[in-house]
Design a protein around this motif. Structure first.
Motif, PDB file in Angstrom:
ATOM      1  N   ASN A 158       1.017  -1.045   0.236  1.00 56.98           N
ATOM      2  CA  ASN A 158      -0.411   0.178   0.057  1.00 56.98           C
ATOM      3  C   ASN A 158       1.220   1.069  -0.419  1.00 56.98           C
ATOM      4  OD1 ASN A 158      -3.011   1.427   0.232  1.00 56.98           O
ATOM      5  ND2 ASN A 158      -1.802   1.919   2.147  1.00 56.98           N
ATOM      6  N   PHE A 159       0.108   2.207  -1.169  1.00 58.76           N
ATOM      7  CA  PHE A 159       1.219   3.350  -0.811  1.00 58.76           C
ATOM      8  C   PHE A 159       0.581   3.995   0.107  1.00 58.76           C
ATOM      9  CE2 PHE A 159       2.122   2.183  -5.735  1.00 58.76           C
ATOM     10  CZ  PHE A 159       2.691   2.407  -5.759  1.00 58.76           C
ATOM     11  N   ARG A 160       1.999   5.130   0.509  1.00 60.89           N
ATOM     12  CA  ARG A 160       1.529   5.738   1.357  1.00 60.89           C
ATOM     13  C   ARG A 160       2.689   7.622   1.362  1.00 60.89           C
ATOM     14  NH1 ARG A 160       2.309   4.346   7.410  1.00 60.89           N
ATOM     15  NH2 ARG A 160       1.389   6.443   7.847  1.00 60.89           N
ATOM     16  N   ILE A 161       1.807   8.418   1.253  1.00 58.32           N
ATOM     17  CA  ILE A 161       2.733   9.345   1.240  1.00 58.32           C
ATOM     18  C   ILE A 161       2.864  10.396   3.330  1.00 58.32           C
ATOM     19  CG2 ILE A 161       3.045  11.772   0.871  1.00 58.32           C
ATOM     20  CD1 ILE A 161       2.428  10.562  -1.671  1.00 58.32           C
ATOM     21  N   VAL A 162       4.335  10.247   3.333  1.00 59.95           N
ATOM     22  CA  VAL A 162       5.458   9.872   4.111  1.00 59.95           C
ATOM     23  C   VAL A 162       6.292  11.438   4.870  1.00 59.95           C
ATOM     24  CG1 VAL A 162       6.616   9.513   5.830  1.00 59.95           C
ATOM     25  CG2 VAL A 162       5.087   8.272   4.924  1.00 59.95           C
ATOM     26  N   ASP A 163       6.326  12.721   5.009  1.00 61.39           N
ATOM     27  CA  ASP A 163       6.882  13.392   4.572  1.00 61.39           C
ATOM     28  C   ASP A 163       7.399  14.104   3.181  1.00 61.39           C
ATOM     29  OD1 ASP A 163       8.055  13.444   7.496  1.00 61.39           O
ATOM     30  OD2 ASP A 163       9.350  12.245   6.812  1.00 61.39           O
ATOM     31  N   GLU A 164       5.840  13.791   2.656  1.00 59.85           N
ATOM     32  CA  GLU A 164       5.932  14.515   1.161  1.00 59.85           C
ATOM     33  C   GLU A 164       6.316  13.669   0.083  1.00 59.85           C
ATOM     34  OE1 GLU A 164       6.969  18.657   1.322  1.00 59.85           O
ATOM     35  OE2 GLU A 164       5.131  19.199   2.830  1.00 59.85           O
ATOM     36  N   ARG A 165       6.760  12.116   0.204  1.00 59.69           N
ATOM     37  CA  ARG A 165       7.308  11.370  -0.495  1.00 59.69           C
ATOM     38  C   ARG A 165       6.962  10.286  -0.432  1.00 59.69           C
ATOM     39  NH1 ARG A 165      14.236  11.359   0.838  1.00 59.69           N
ATOM     40  NH2 ARG A 165      14.752  13.500   0.821  1.00 59.69           N
ATOM     41  N   VAL A 166       6.699   9.790  -1.487  1.00 60.73           N
ATOM     42  CA  VAL A 166       6.006   8.347  -1.982  1.00 60.73           C
ATOM     43  C   VAL A 166       6.931   7.156  -1.663  1.00 60.73           C
ATOM     44  CG1 VAL A 166       5.216   6.359  -3.557  1.00 60.73           C
ATOM     45  CG2 VAL A 166       4.576   9.100  -3.933  1.00 60.73           C
ATOM     46  N   ARG A 167       5.889   5.945   0.258  1.00 58.19           N
ATOM     47  CA  ARG A 167       6.490   5.544   0.377  1.00 58.19           C
ATOM     48  C   ARG A 167       5.523   4.190   0.378  1.00 58.19           C
ATOM     49  NH1 ARG A 167      10.429   6.699   4.289  1.00 58.19           N
ATOM     50  NH2 ARG A 167      10.852   4.388   4.028  1.00 58.19           N
ATOM     51  N   PHE A 168       5.954   3.040   1.172  1.00 56.88           N
ATOM     52  CA  PHE A 168       4.952   1.959   0.874  1.00 56.88           C
ATOM     53  C   PHE A 168       5.267   1.001   1.969  1.00 56.88           C
ATOM     54  CE2 PHE A 168       9.103   0.753  -1.994  1.00 56.88           C
ATOM     55  CZ  PHE A 168       9.885   0.402  -1.232  1.00 56.88           C
ATOM     56  N   ASP A 169       4.071   0.586   2.378  1.00 56.58           N
ATOM     57  CA  ASP A 169       3.876  -0.765   3.100  1.00 56.58           C
ATOM     58  C   ASP A 169       3.978  -1.995   3.047  1.00 56.58           C
ATOM     59  OD1 ASP A 169       4.062   1.133   5.612  1.00 56.58           O
ATOM     60  OD2 ASP A 169       2.266   1.962   5.769  1.00 56.58           O
ATOM     61  N   VAL A 170       4.599  -2.673   3.553  1.00 61.52           N
ATOM     62  CA  VAL A 170       4.155  -4.264   2.781  1.00 61.52           C
ATOM     63  C   VAL A 170       3.146  -5.020   4.237  1.00 61.52           C
ATOM     64  CG1 VAL A 170       5.271  -5.872   1.831  1.00 61.52           C
ATOM     65  CG2 VAL A 170       6.367  -3.638   1.270  1.00 61.52           C
ATOM     66  N   SER A 171       2.413  -6.249   3.531  1.00 62.72           N
ATOM     67  CA  SER A 171       2.167  -7.286   4.430  1.00 62.72           C
ATOM     68  C   SER A 171       2.139  -8.270   4.044  1.00 62.72           C
ATOM     69  CB  SER A 171       0.335  -6.894   4.426  1.00 62.72           C
ATOM     70  OG  SER A 171       0.052  -8.859   4.993  1.00 62.72           O
ATOM     71  N   LEU A 172       3.059  -8.917   5.071  1.00 56.44           N
ATOM     72  CA  LEU A 172       3.486 -10.447   4.722  1.00 56.44           C
ATOM     73  C   LEU A 172       2.394 -11.552   4.566  1.00 56.44           C
ATOM     74  CD1 LEU A 172       7.520 -10.284   5.918  1.00 56.44           C
ATOM     75  CD2 LEU A 172       6.779 -10.221   3.684  1.00 56.44           C
ATOM     76  N   ASP A 173       1.625 -11.535   5.420  1.00 58.68           N
ATOM     77  CA  ASP A 173       0.624 -12.222   5.276  1.00 58.68           C
ATOM     78  C   ASP A 173      -0.224 -12.455   3.500  1.00 58.68           C
ATOM     79  OD1 ASP A 173       1.407 -13.188   8.176  1.00 58.68           O
ATOM     80  OD2 ASP A 173       0.355 -11.386   9.169  1.00 58.68           O
ATOM     81  N   ALA A 174      -0.708 -11.053   3.451  1.00 57.91           N
ATOM     82  CA  ALA A 174      -0.918 -10.874   2.547  1.00 57.91           C
ATOM     83  C   ALA A 174      -0.348 -11.852   1.227  1.00 57.91           C
ATOM     84  CB  ALA A 174      -1.308  -9.266   1.713  1.00 57.91           C
TER      85      ALA A 174
END
Length: 198
Positions: A158-174
């Motif tokens: 899932n993409f997120r904006i963190v400190d005005e930058r595109v970052r991403f989180d990951v689900s290993l379960d998914a």
């Protein structure tokens, strides 16, 4: 590996991956002026960065052999709810391969969610709609979203904006549920990696 070495390696991989994404985005500036004037309207920077990341994700994902019809079958990226990103992504992957497979991009509608693709990007922040699409997605698919609580809705990344930058989180379960494996190099540069109940 001590903590300081691990931090240095993580920083090196993160810098390398962001440099690759930046280079892919910068390629747009190399379009000759005459062509640029007749081209479609400029794609926002956030969309260009996300398109470059989607392409890079393919190189860090191992799909089961059953996900391909044969050894020459392309890697297919389906995009729902983000036509501008699909156009940019098609430009990014043109002429490129991943693991000797060509890449194709398909613009899909919600009704097409059952289509056979390897990476499915679901654009937009409507959690109800995104959750419905993610639940209908097939196995052996890397599902990427950009909405609040995307991982809780079942996406792998899932993409997120963190400190005005595109970052991403990951689900290993998914990822495990979808039958795909993600490289540790990708996990190293993720904003957050989720495993088990959070």
């Amino acid at each position: 590996m001590n903590r300081s070495t691990n931090h240095g390696l993580r920083r090196t991989v993160a810098v390398w991956m962001l440099a690759c994404v930046a280079a892919l985005c910068a390629g747009r500036a190399l379009v000759p002026p005459a062509r640029a004037q007749s081209a479609v309207p400029a794609v926002p920077l956030e969309r260009r960065v996300k398109a470059a990341f989607l392409y890079k994700f393919l190189g860090y994902t191992e799909f089961p052999a059953t996900a391909f019809a044969d050894a020459a079958a392309p890697l297919t990226i389906g995009v729902i709810g983000a036509d501008d990103l699909a156009v940019e992504l098609a430009r990014v992957v043109a002429g490129r391969t991943v693991n000797n497979r060509p890449i194709e991009v398909r613009e899909l509608r919600e009704a097409d969610v059952g289509a056979r693709v390897h990476l499915l990007f679901v654009g937009g922040g409507d959690a109800q709609r995104v959750g419905r699409i993610v639940r209908q997605a097939s196995a052996a698919m890397l599902v990427v979203t950009e909405c609040e609580n995307g991982l809780q809705l079942g996406s792998v990344i899932n993409f997120r904006i963190v400190d005005e930058r595109v970052r991403f989180d990951v689900s290993l379960d998914a990822a495990e549920r979808n039958g795909i494996k993600l490289s540790s190099r990708l996990l190293t540069v993720a904003n957050r990696v989720q495993k088990g109940a959070q």
